[in-house]
Design an enzyme around this catalytic site. Sequence first.
Site, PDB file in Angstrom:
ATOM      1  N   ALA A 162       0.879  -1.183   0.000  1.00 55.28           N
ATOM      2  CA  ALA A 162       0.000   0.000   0.000  1.00 55.28           C
ATOM      3  C   ALA A 162       0.908   1.221   0.000  1.00 55.28           C
ATOM      4  CB  ALA A 162      -0.935  -0.008   1.213  1.00 55.28           C
ATOM      5  N   ALA A 163       1.583   1.440  -1.117  1.00 60.14           N
ATOM      6  CA  ALA A 163       2.787   2.269  -1.134  1.00 60.14           C
ATOM      7  C   ALA A 163       2.551   3.776  -1.167  1.00 60.14           C
ATOM      8  CB  ALA A 163       3.650   1.875  -2.332  1.00 60.14           C
ATOM      9  N   ALA A 164       1.506   4.235  -1.855  1.00 64.16           N
ATOM     10  CA  ALA A 164       1.312   5.680  -1.996  1.00 64.16           C
ATOM     11  C   ALA A 164       1.002   6.308  -0.639  1.00 64.16           C
ATOM     12  CB  ALA A 164       0.188   5.956  -2.984  1.00 64.16           C
ATOM     13  N   PRO A 165       1.512   7.514  -0.381  1.00 60.48           N
ATOM     14  CA  PRO A 165       2.176   8.448  -1.303  1.00 60.48           C
ATOM     15  C   PRO A 165       3.681   8.263  -1.444  1.00 60.48           C
ATOM     16  CG  PRO A 165       1.837   9.518   0.795  1.00 60.48           C
ATOM     17  CD  PRO A 165       1.224   8.149   0.933  1.00 60.48           C
ATOM     18  N   GLY A 166       4.252   7.210  -0.856  1.00 60.37           N
ATOM     19  CA  GLY A 166       5.664   6.905  -1.074  1.00 60.37           C
ATOM     20  C   GLY A 166       6.614   7.434  -0.015  1.00 60.37           C
ATOM     21  N   ASP A 186       0.002   0.081  -5.447  1.00 57.78           N
ATOM     22  CA  ASP A 186      -1.105   0.875  -4.911  1.00 57.78           C
ATOM     23  C   ASP A 186      -2.288   0.779  -5.864  1.00 57.78           C
ATOM     24  OD1 ASP A 186      -1.332   3.007  -2.515  1.00 57.78           O
ATOM     25  OD2 ASP A 186      -2.657   3.585  -4.161  1.00 57.78           O
ATOM     26  N   ASP A 215      -4.864  -3.752  -7.129  1.00 61.62           N
ATOM     27  CA  ASP A 215      -5.430  -4.014  -5.813  1.00 61.62           C
ATOM     28  C   ASP A 215      -4.625  -5.149  -5.182  1.00 61.62           C
ATOM     29  OD1 ASP A 215      -6.937  -4.795  -3.586  1.00 61.62           O
ATOM     30  OD2 ASP A 215      -8.837  -4.303  -4.553  1.00 61.62           O
ATOM     31  N   ASP A 231       1.614  -0.988   5.201  1.00 60.30           N
ATOM     32  CA  ASP A 231       1.123   0.162   5.961  1.00 60.30           C
ATOM     33  C   ASP A 231      -0.332   0.340   5.526  1.00 60.30           C
ATOM     34  OD1 ASP A 231       1.030   2.446   7.534  1.00 60.30           O
ATOM     35  OD2 ASP A 231       1.709   3.738   5.893  1.00 60.30           O
ATOM     36  N   CYS A 283      -1.840   3.836  11.282  1.00 62.84           N
ATOM     37  CA  CYS A 283      -1.802   5.057  12.096  1.00 62.84           C
ATOM     38  C   CYS A 283      -3.133   5.169  12.844  1.00 62.84           C
ATOM     39  CB  CYS A 283      -1.528   6.289  11.251  1.00 62.84           C
ATOM     40  SG  CYS A 283      -2.647   6.541   9.852  1.00 62.84           S
TER      41      CYS A 283
END
Length: 344
Positions: A162-166, A186, A215, A231, A283
């Site tokens: 779930a990489a974005a925003p990097g 992403d 996905d 993440d 988070c």
Amino acid sequence: DNTYNPIYFYVPRRHISYRDRVLIVDDLVESVEELLENIENPVKQLAVELSYPQWFVEVFVHRLGIGETRELLEGLNEEKWWIRVNTLKADVDTIAEKLYEKGVVVRRDKDLDYMLEVIDYNEPLHHLDEMWRGEIVFQDKASAMVVEALQPSENDRILDLAAAPGIKASLIMQLTENKARLVLVDVSWERTRRMLRLLKLYGVDMSRVDIVVADSRDWRPRTTFDKVLLDAPCTSSGTIGKDPAVKIHLEDNSWVTRFPQLQHDLLRAALLADTDAIVYATCSLLPSEGEEHFKKLKHMLREPPIPGSPGYPDYNISRFVKRFFPHKHSTQGFFIASLAKNNP
């Protein structure tokens, strides 16, 4: 009706005179105090006083008690700023000196030498030239600890589901001096485009990065990885200090309850990847987005090699996971778990 729901108002300060602001605050204090006098339930009273949904307060009172819950929620209401110095492009001491000259007072972190805690500032931080040049990144210390838990090394092949925003991907490359290899996945094409721009701004060697728009719940890689980072999307309940609008979302039960299933599905995808090491993070302060996912995975958990607090004490996995709290660590609220699929 004895039900009290928090009410949120936003009026830009520039539209209110100083005198009117004082009068408004005085009126609000008087009305809130009157309201609190009529509430006998201490949990409901705390929810109204600090503007949180009652169910949210109950989650923490059950685990931490009313006293520490107050400390937690008061800390969560405060805006906290951390700056990550991007050592691919700048030196920490030089940046600290430049920031001081611009009225930004920072304190170097005792755990992560590239992290600066903002103590005071005169002008909006997002106006800093160093940000636009990619020399500094606004990243919470707890967020950086997610990457530290991964322990990235040179030539590691790392999958980020779930990489974005990097932001975390760029820190991986910073810690490995651009010598790791990344596969960043992403689901959003637009977020992926923004991630690509950010990674270039931060000086990431894009020849060592592959980007996939998919996905992650359905996409299956055809290669092995040394490590996997998840993440996961979440309620962002640990970021309320930066984004008070999260409180409004927390009033929507359908919005809150959609995330645990999404996280479960993404975690399943991570476990299906050909890797041994997985770091999962959110988070969020809610156990439904943290500890609950790992009750049946205790045999895979290994304590993340980072500071922080244990998980909530009513879970038998609490000592194997880490949490960061605003009232204890001056960070956003985060949950971090590290898994080894071949853990003995």
